[in-house]
Write a protein that holds these residues in place. Structure first.
Motif, PDB file in Angstrom:
ATOM      1  N   LYS A 125      24.607   4.221  11.310  1.00 56.23           N
ATOM      2  CA  LYS A 125      24.881   5.559  12.696  1.00 56.23           C
ATOM      3  C   LYS A 125      26.606   5.708  13.018  1.00 56.23           C
ATOM      4  CE  LYS A 125      23.139   7.592  17.063  1.00 56.23           C
ATOM      5  NZ  LYS A 125      22.742   7.733  18.041  1.00 56.23           N
ATOM      6  N   GLY A 164      13.708  23.839   5.006  1.00 54.15           N
ATOM      7  CA  GLY A 164      13.003  24.004   5.185  1.00 54.15           C
ATOM      8  C   GLY A 164      13.213  24.949   5.736  1.00 54.15           C
ATOM      9  N   PRO A 165      12.017  25.501   5.980  1.00 53.61           N
ATOM     10  CA  PRO A 165      12.386  27.708   6.863  1.00 53.61           C
ATOM     11  C   PRO A 165      13.124  26.782   8.087  1.00 53.61           C
ATOM     12  CG  PRO A 165      10.200  26.793   6.934  1.00 53.61           C
ATOM     13  CD  PRO A 165      10.676  25.726   6.584  1.00 53.61           C
ATOM     14  N   ALA A 166      13.056  26.020   8.777  1.00 51.35           N
ATOM     15  CA  ALA A 166      13.734  24.953  10.395  1.00 51.35           C
ATOM     16  C   ALA A 166      14.812  25.309  10.699  1.00 51.35           C
ATOM     17  CB  ALA A 166      12.365  24.409  11.282  1.00 51.35           C
ATOM     18  N   TYR A 171      16.004  22.410  11.225  1.00 52.51           N
ATOM     19  CA  TYR A 171      16.085  21.194  11.547  1.00 52.51           C
ATOM     20  C   TYR A 171      16.133  19.940   9.888  1.00 52.51           C
ATOM     21  CZ  TYR A 171      14.165  16.281  13.576  1.00 52.51           C
ATOM     22  OH  TYR A 171      13.052  15.640  13.519  1.00 52.51           O
ATOM     23  N   HIS A 210      15.609  16.630   9.298  1.00 50.99           N
ATOM     24  CA  HIS A 210      15.723  15.286   9.440  1.00 50.99           C
ATOM     25  C   HIS A 210      14.311  14.494   8.237  1.00 50.99           C
ATOM     26  CE1 HIS A 210      19.069  15.228  11.523  1.00 50.99           C
ATOM     27  NE2 HIS A 210      18.840  16.324  12.332  1.00 50.99           N
ATOM     28  N   LEU A 211      14.353  14.288   7.330  1.00 52.31           N
ATOM     29  CA  LEU A 211      13.023  13.976   6.548  1.00 52.31           C
ATOM     30  C   LEU A 211      13.530  12.604   7.336  1.00 52.31           C
ATOM     31  CD1 LEU A 211      12.559  16.195   3.416  1.00 52.31           C
ATOM     32  CD2 LEU A 211      10.596  16.203   5.819  1.00 52.31           C
ATOM     33  N   SER A 212      12.640  11.832   6.954  1.00 46.28           N
ATOM     34  CA  SER A 212      12.176  10.265   6.735  1.00 46.28           C
ATOM     35  C   SER A 212      12.631  10.240   4.898  1.00 46.28           C
ATOM     36  CB  SER A 212      10.993   9.345   6.321  1.00 46.28           C
ATOM     37  OG  SER A 212       9.840  10.152   5.416  1.00 46.28           O
ATOM     38  N   ASP A 216       6.947  10.139  10.583  1.00 44.48           N
ATOM     39  CA  ASP A 216       6.646  10.756   9.517  1.00 44.48           C
ATOM     40  C   ASP A 216       6.470  11.909   9.698  1.00 44.48           C
ATOM     41  OD1 ASP A 216       8.259   8.759   8.637  1.00 44.48           O
ATOM     42  OD2 ASP A 216       6.844   8.640   6.308  1.00 44.48           O
ATOM     43  N   ARG A 239       8.486  13.998  11.580  1.00 42.47           N
ATOM     44  CA  ARG A 239       9.893  15.352  11.125  1.00 42.47           C
ATOM     45  C   ARG A 239       9.530  15.797  10.315  1.00 42.47           C
ATOM     46  NH1 ARG A 239      12.825   8.952   9.976  1.00 42.47           N
ATOM     47  NH2 ARG A 239      14.462  10.790   9.292  1.00 42.47           N
ATOM     48  N   SER A 240       8.850  15.369   9.211  1.00 43.12           N
ATOM     49  CA  SER A 240       7.674  16.720   8.133  1.00 43.12           C
ATOM     50  C   SER A 240       7.724  17.867   9.067  1.00 43.12           C
ATOM     51  CB  SER A 240       6.686  16.359   7.240  1.00 43.12           C
ATOM     52  OG  SER A 240       7.707  15.152   6.351  1.00 43.12           O
ATOM     53  N   ARG A 250       8.173  19.397  11.963  1.00 44.86           N
ATOM     54  CA  ARG A 250       9.488  20.094  13.049  1.00 44.86           C
ATOM     55  C   ARG A 250      10.078  20.750  11.654  1.00 44.86           C
ATOM     56  NH1 ARG A 250      12.032  22.300  13.896  1.00 44.86           N
ATOM     57  NH2 ARG A 250      13.504  22.935  15.787  1.00 44.86           N
ATOM     58  N   THR A 251      10.700  20.025  10.396  1.00 39.98           N
ATOM     59  CA  THR A 251      11.504  20.656   9.100  1.00 39.98           C
ATOM     60  C   THR A 251      10.909  21.926   8.568  1.00 39.98           C
ATOM     61  OG1 THR A 251      12.514  18.131   8.733  1.00 39.98           O
ATOM     62  CG2 THR A 251      12.924  19.685   6.821  1.00 39.98           C
ATOM     63  N   TYR A 252       9.048  21.897   8.395  1.00 40.18           N
ATOM     64  CA  TYR A 252       8.841  22.964   7.840  1.00 40.18           C
ATOM     65  C   TYR A 252       8.588  23.888   9.152  1.00 40.18           C
ATOM     66  CZ  TYR A 252       9.987  20.607   3.517  1.00 40.18           C
ATOM     67  OH  TYR A 252      10.937  20.296   2.269  1.00 40.18           O
ATOM     68  N   THR A 261      17.911   8.621  23.538  1.00 37.65           N
ATOM     69  CA  THR A 261      20.010   9.489  23.986  1.00 37.65           C
ATOM     70  C   THR A 261      19.892   8.225  22.404  1.00 37.65           C
ATOM     71  OG1 THR A 261      19.339   8.590  26.143  1.00 37.65           O
ATOM     72  CG2 THR A 261      21.612   8.959  25.162  1.00 37.65           C
ATOM     73  N   TYR A 262      19.194   7.146  22.168  1.00 35.46           N
ATOM     74  CA  TYR A 262      19.787   6.779  20.833  1.00 35.46           C
ATOM     75  C   TYR A 262      19.574   7.909  19.723  1.00 35.46           C
ATOM     76  CZ  TYR A 262      19.829   4.197  16.989  1.00 35.46           C
ATOM     77  OH  TYR A 262      20.142   2.862  16.113  1.00 35.46           O
ATOM     78  N   ASN A 263      18.141   8.190  19.452  1.00 33.88           N
ATOM     79  CA  ASN A 263      18.243   9.489  18.314  1.00 33.88           C
ATOM     80  C   ASN A 263      18.040  10.636  18.816  1.00 33.88           C
ATOM     81  OD1 ASN A 263      17.499  11.078  15.813  1.00 33.88           O
ATOM     82  ND2 ASN A 263      16.691   8.599  14.585  1.00 33.88           N
ATOM     83  N   ASP A 307      17.738  14.030  17.136  1.00 36.56           N
ATOM     84  CA  ASP A 307      16.536  14.341  16.414  1.00 36.56           C
ATOM     85  C   ASP A 307      14.986  14.029  16.103  1.00 36.56           C
ATOM     86  OD1 ASP A 307      18.862  15.319  15.983  1.00 36.56           O
ATOM     87  OD2 ASP A 307      19.989  14.053  14.044  1.00 36.56           O
ATOM     88  N   ARG A 308      14.595  12.657  16.652  1.00 37.78           N
ATOM     89  CA  ARG A 308      13.550  12.415  17.137  1.00 37.78           C
ATOM     90  C   ARG A 308      12.735  12.336  18.202  1.00 37.78           C
ATOM     91  NH1 ARG A 308      12.197   8.028  13.875  1.00 37.78           N
ATOM     92  NH2 ARG A 308      13.756   8.336  12.819  1.00 37.78           N
ATOM     93  N   ALA A 346      11.528  16.449  16.963  1.00 38.32           N
ATOM     94  CA  ALA A 346      10.928  15.987  16.445  1.00 38.32           C
ATOM     95  C   ALA A 346       9.726  15.667  16.465  1.00 38.32           C
ATOM     96  CB  ALA A 346      10.537  15.248  14.695  1.00 38.32           C
TER      97      ALA A 346
END
Lengths: 190, 190
Positions: A16, A162-164, A166, A168-170, B32, B35-36, B38-40, B72-74, B76-77, B80
């Motif tokens: 990180k 993606g369309p968003a 965001y 952050h894929l695994s 996973d 995250r996917s 949220r991305t899409y 706080t640590y992440n 992005d998570r 998601a």
């Protein structure tokens, strides 16, 4: 169907704080990426880790599914694991492929930034289809491959959008999507 | 960008012997698929499980990333996980969406077999883009959704084909690929 290899790199990668570290192996990275790799016709899936202890541990997981009870319980998993190779370094991956193929592979990675050698999925999909030369897809763990590795690759793929707002894929999901874009059927033309 | 929901079903699903069972929740399925999703641009990711104890456990994982040290640590998570909802049954998912949207969602699943309502990715990609009606993507755990659930869905997607004679993706990988095919950018037209 292309001549493609894949490597998941645990060293050298960033943490990180952009320090170069060695990451641990995640059990589902072994399973999921082996299954995706086998589905998309990847020749070998290399797990790159410098630690003998860690490799011994991964070896035990693989042996269970290759030769232990797991092989009988789930033969599909046995088949997926048949393409997995444990190696010490990225150099070992390149040497292995060069020995087997008689030439060094073109290396491919992805990054959120755009570089002079950034290419589209479509470009690389066509190139892989047309050529017999070996290609090696590189994926980093942790916070990603180091700049030195990135700068040494032949091609860098555009980030997955993606369309968003965001993204952050695994690494497991990113591998699946990238294999589908580069090597999947032409579902978009049907 | 479509009006799409996603549910991961732990009951009713088949085990290896085609018995109807409840499966355990896998930690990385939470991470996973959130995250996917949220991305899409998925509106909500429903984890369907009938057991209060199991839901309590998942709730703790989610709280850690939503409000605990993980937030706080992440961050992005945290983001998601903001779209994740824990529910008892598939009926609860349908009710929730109907209440929120004013109409029942079209349901979508995938299967290795071909049905009268099997459709292509391209067909559904265009439909989702053109319409404002809600869609619900259903994914089974274990050995897959029961026949009753399959027969109740509006559309069934073709199986995902790679170039190889092997097709055993993890549910995490299948979700990633299907979201990319239905909701990803038009990388193939570039």
């Amino acid at each position: 169907m292309g001549n493609v290899y894949l490597a998941l790199v645990h060293y050298p990668v960033y943490n990180k704080h952009l320090e170069v570290v060695t990451t641990s192996v995640t059990n589902l990275d072994i399973h999921d990426i082996a299954r995706s790799s086998r589905t998309y016709g990847i020749k070998n899936y290399f797990i790159v880790h410098p630690s003998p202890t860690m490799k011994q541990l991964i070896g035990k997981v693989i042996d269970f599914w290759q030769e232990g009870y797991g092989a009988t319980y789930n033969p599909d998993r046995q088949e997926a694991f048949s393409i997995v190779k444990l190696v010490d370094s990225l150099e070992d991956v390149l040497d292995y492929i060069e020995k087997k193929e008689g030439q060094k592979p073109y290396t491919i990675s992805t990054d959120a930034r755009i570089y002079p050698n950034t290419v589209s999925y479509n470009f690389l999909r066509n190139k892989i289809k047309e050529e017999t030369a070996p290609y090696l897809l590189l994926f980093g763990t942790g916070w990603g491959l180091t700049r030195e590795v990135m700068e040494s690759t032949s091609y860098i793929l555009e980030p997955i959008y993606g369309p968003a707002d965001y993204n952050h894929l695994s690494v497991r999901s990113a591998v699946a999507i990238i294999l589908d874009r580069l090597l999947g059927e032409s579902w978009f033309a049907k």
